[in-house]
Design a protein around this motif. Structure first.
Motif, PDB file in Angstrom:
ATOM      1  N   UNK A 172       0.956  -1.868   0.407  1.00 15.39           N
ATOM      2  CA  UNK A 172       0.320  -0.609  -0.140  1.00 15.39           C
ATOM      3  C   UNK A 172       0.911   1.049   0.044  1.00 15.39           C
ATOM      4  N   UNK A 173       2.072   1.307   0.679  1.00 16.35           N
ATOM      5  CA  UNK A 173       2.995   2.566   0.874  1.00 16.35           C
ATOM      6  C   UNK A 173       3.492   2.622  -0.412  1.00 16.35           C
ATOM      7  N   UNK A 174       3.954   1.538  -1.167  1.00 19.43           N
ATOM      8  CA  UNK A 174       4.292   1.253  -2.421  1.00 19.43           C
ATOM      9  C   UNK A 174       3.345   1.878  -3.227  1.00 19.43           C
ATOM     10  N   UNK A 175       2.366   1.657  -3.613  1.00 21.74           N
ATOM     11  CA  UNK A 175       1.219   2.039  -4.238  1.00 21.74           C
ATOM     12  C   UNK A 175       1.370   3.905  -3.762  1.00 21.74           C
ATOM     13  N   UNK A 176       0.607   4.310  -2.810  1.00 18.98           N
ATOM     14  CA  UNK A 176       1.007   5.590  -2.537  1.00 18.98           C
ATOM     15  C   UNK A 176       2.407   6.140  -2.750  1.00 18.98           C
ATOM     16  N   UNK A 177       3.146   6.079  -2.523  1.00 19.82           N
ATOM     17  CA  UNK A 177       4.638   6.861  -3.574  1.00 19.82           C
ATOM     18  C   UNK A 177       4.637   7.136  -4.939  1.00 19.82           C
ATOM     19  N   UNK A 178       3.959   5.616  -5.492  1.00 20.21           N
ATOM     20  CA  UNK A 178       3.641   5.611  -6.887  1.00 20.21           C
ATOM     21  C   UNK A 178       3.360   6.280  -7.875  1.00 20.21           C
ATOM     22  N   UNK A 179       1.429   6.291  -7.863  1.00 20.68           N
ATOM     23  CA  UNK A 179       0.995   7.127  -7.777  1.00 20.68           C
ATOM     24  C   UNK A 179       0.945   9.057  -7.088  1.00 20.68           C
ATOM     25  N   UNK A 180       2.028   9.653  -6.122  1.00 18.49           N
ATOM     26  CA  UNK A 180       2.714  10.727  -6.151  1.00 18.49           C
ATOM     27  C   UNK A 180       3.802  11.253  -6.450  1.00 18.49           C
ATOM     28  N   UNK A 259     -14.778  12.506  -6.919  1.00 17.19           N
ATOM     29  CA  UNK A 259     -16.000  11.828  -7.909  1.00 17.19           C
ATOM     30  C   UNK A 259     -14.767  12.313  -9.238  1.00 17.19           C
ATOM     31  N   UNK A 260     -14.433  13.971  -9.028  1.00 16.20           N
ATOM     32  CA  UNK A 260     -13.795  14.201 -10.352  1.00 16.20           C
ATOM     33  C   UNK A 260     -12.459  14.322 -10.552  1.00 16.20           C
ATOM     34  N   UNK A 261     -12.071  12.782 -10.057  1.00 15.59           N
ATOM     35  CA  UNK A 261     -10.758  13.054 -10.135  1.00 15.59           C
ATOM     36  C   UNK A 261      -9.281  13.198  -9.999  1.00 15.59           C
ATOM     37  N   UNK A 262     -10.399  13.717  -8.298  1.00 12.90           N
ATOM     38  CA  UNK A 262      -8.531  14.879  -7.714  1.00 12.90           C
ATOM     39  C   UNK A 262      -7.846  13.740  -7.671  1.00 12.90           C
ATOM     40  N   UNK A 263      -7.944  12.783  -6.456  1.00 13.33           N
ATOM     41  CA  UNK A 263      -7.610  11.929  -5.929  1.00 13.33           C
ATOM     42  C   UNK A 263      -7.866  10.218  -6.373  1.00 13.33           C
ATOM     43  N   UNK A 264      -7.064   9.516  -6.343  1.00 12.65           N
ATOM     44  CA  UNK A 264      -6.712   7.529  -6.738  1.00 12.65           C
ATOM     45  C   UNK A 264      -8.003   7.034  -6.074  1.00 12.65           C
TER      46      UNK A 264
END
Length: 432
Positions: A172-180, A259-264
């Protein structure tokens, strides 16, 4: 006569605390050869579903008239009616501390002989059992519908970026880093509304704290400083992945942003989906269980009883009340409620679940779930506000110490009752 010490509702405590039994006349009555059964349920947002079921029941029963009330502020209405000794026959309430208070006041009928209980998932029956302040013989509620909480995610965004669903905390932390790192926002919070601080707290607690930690503390077997430390430390690790100053944004703001896609992703319960879709009806939402520990097999779904039916002790016609419960538990009637509320059935069976719960379906079907921690917290303690303050100040040691001291302060009578029960039954525990 048993004196009730714990009831936290001020007006009702004055009556119950004096030892007076609410003998009430009960609402069931004969009217033109029909038995009238009155239900008061606490979810006004579900009024349309209940209106459908009320109409359907009355069209199919010549001997019973069902009247369902769905007032705003239903718990306040119920408390007022109890004081006036004007109880309905059945109440529809959540599996939370209000239910615990009803049990403690001996106001609910033991419905162990109701045959419909055999079809209820054991996990939800266990959740209700855990809500008993003091162990009681019998069964006092029929779990009907639940909700689920974890992580809602933008399915289209995940597919476009090739992101995979994490199964452990490190993933989960790796995913957060990847998205950021991609320049996109991983998480969005609406912590201006303090109750939303409980969403990640509850979801992570399923993996990081015993389901019965509050009962263990009351028995003197452990402390929150011990059991909540990892949870408290890990929730702080989410903040760098959220928008700047999440305390300036409300629940509605967070729903709109997601809803507007401002966060994953959005850490919230399934109950938020209607609000999100009111902004973006076409949004492709799915969910996954919050992976708060490092064992892929050790994750547990955060799911609690959102609606259950209790027959009041003073109901005059138990069999007529049971017939209402049988009707409510018919599969097609449960599906009416599920479709209306995006809910999870507490009954075993082949039901159509909302698509946004696809990622949690396996856990729901297997009964691999546990309750919300805040269902055990007294309202006076304001744990949601405590968590918000902690997220701002980030002093873990001081906060855990305060949690322990406040728990003793606001649960003094309950802890004393638990210890008295232990002494009477030869159980262990320590005086606090």
């Amino acid at each position: 006569m048993r004196k009730v010490k714990l009831f936290t509702w001020a007006a009702l405590a004055g009556i119950l605390g004096s030892g007076m039994v609410l003998s009430g006349c009960g609402a069931s009555e004969k009217d033109n050869e029909k038995t009238k059964i009155e239900m008061v349920q606490y979810k006004p947002e579900a009024v349309k579903a209940f209106e459908k079921m009320e109409e359907k029941f009355n069209a199919s029963h010549d001997d019973i008239e069902l009247v369902i009330e769905s007032p705003n502020e239903a718990m306040t209405v119920l408390k007022t009616r109890f004081i006036k000794e004007d109880q309905p026959d059945i109440i529809g309430i959540g599996g939370d501390i209000n239910y615990s208070n009803f049990l403690d006041a001996d106001m609910l009928m033991d419905i162990s002989d109701f045959e419909g209980l055999a079809d209820i998932k054991q996990a939800y029956l266990d959740i209700d059992k855990n809500l008993e302040f003091i162990p009681k013989d019998g069964v006092y509620a029929v779990p009907y519908a639940a909700n689920a909480a974890g992580i809602l995610y933008n399915k289209d965004m995940f597919e476009e970026n090739g992101w995979e669903i994490p199964e452990t905390w490190n993933e989960f932390l790796e995913l957060l880093d990847t998205i950021q790192a991609s320049g996109q926002q991983p998480l969005y919070f609406g912590f201006k509304d303090v109750w939303t601080c409980l969403a990640p707290w509850n979801a992570m607690a399923c993996d990081l704290a015993p389901a019965d930690v509050c009962q263990q503390v009351n028995r003197g077997e452990t402390t929150f400083s011990v059991e909540y430390r990892e949870l408290a430390e890990k929730i702080l690790q989410l903040l760098p992945y959220a928008q700047e100053d999440p305390y300036a944004y409300s629940y509605n703001d967070a729903c709109t942003a997601f809803a507007r896609g401002e966060s994953a992703m959005y850490c919230i319960g399934s109950y938020a989906v209607p609000q999100i879709k009111s902004v973006n009806p076409d949004m492709n939402i799915d969910s996954f269980v919050f992976p708060a520990n490092d064992s892929a097999d050790g994750q547990i779904l955060n799911s609690g009883v959102d609606l259950q039916f209790c027959v009041m002790e003073d109901c005059k016609d138990k069999e007529a009340a049971y017939e209402v419960l049988r009707f409510m538990l018919e599969d097609e009637n449960i599906q009416i409620y599920l479709d209306d509320q995006n809910a999870v059935p507490c009954k075993e069976g082949d039901f159509t679940l909302p698509s946004m719960l696809d990622g949690m379906k396996e856990y729901i079907e297997q009964g691999k779930m546990t309750d919300y921690q805040d269902h055990y917290y007294p309202a006076e303690m304001a744990v949601d506000a405590m968590i918000q303050t902690y997220l701002m100040n980030q002093d873990t040691d001081a906060w855990l110490k305060k949690f322990d001291s406040d728990w003793k302060r606001y649960n003094r009578d309950l802890i004393r009752k638990v210890q008295e029960y232990q002494e009477e039954n030869g159980e262990g525990g320590s005086r606090s």
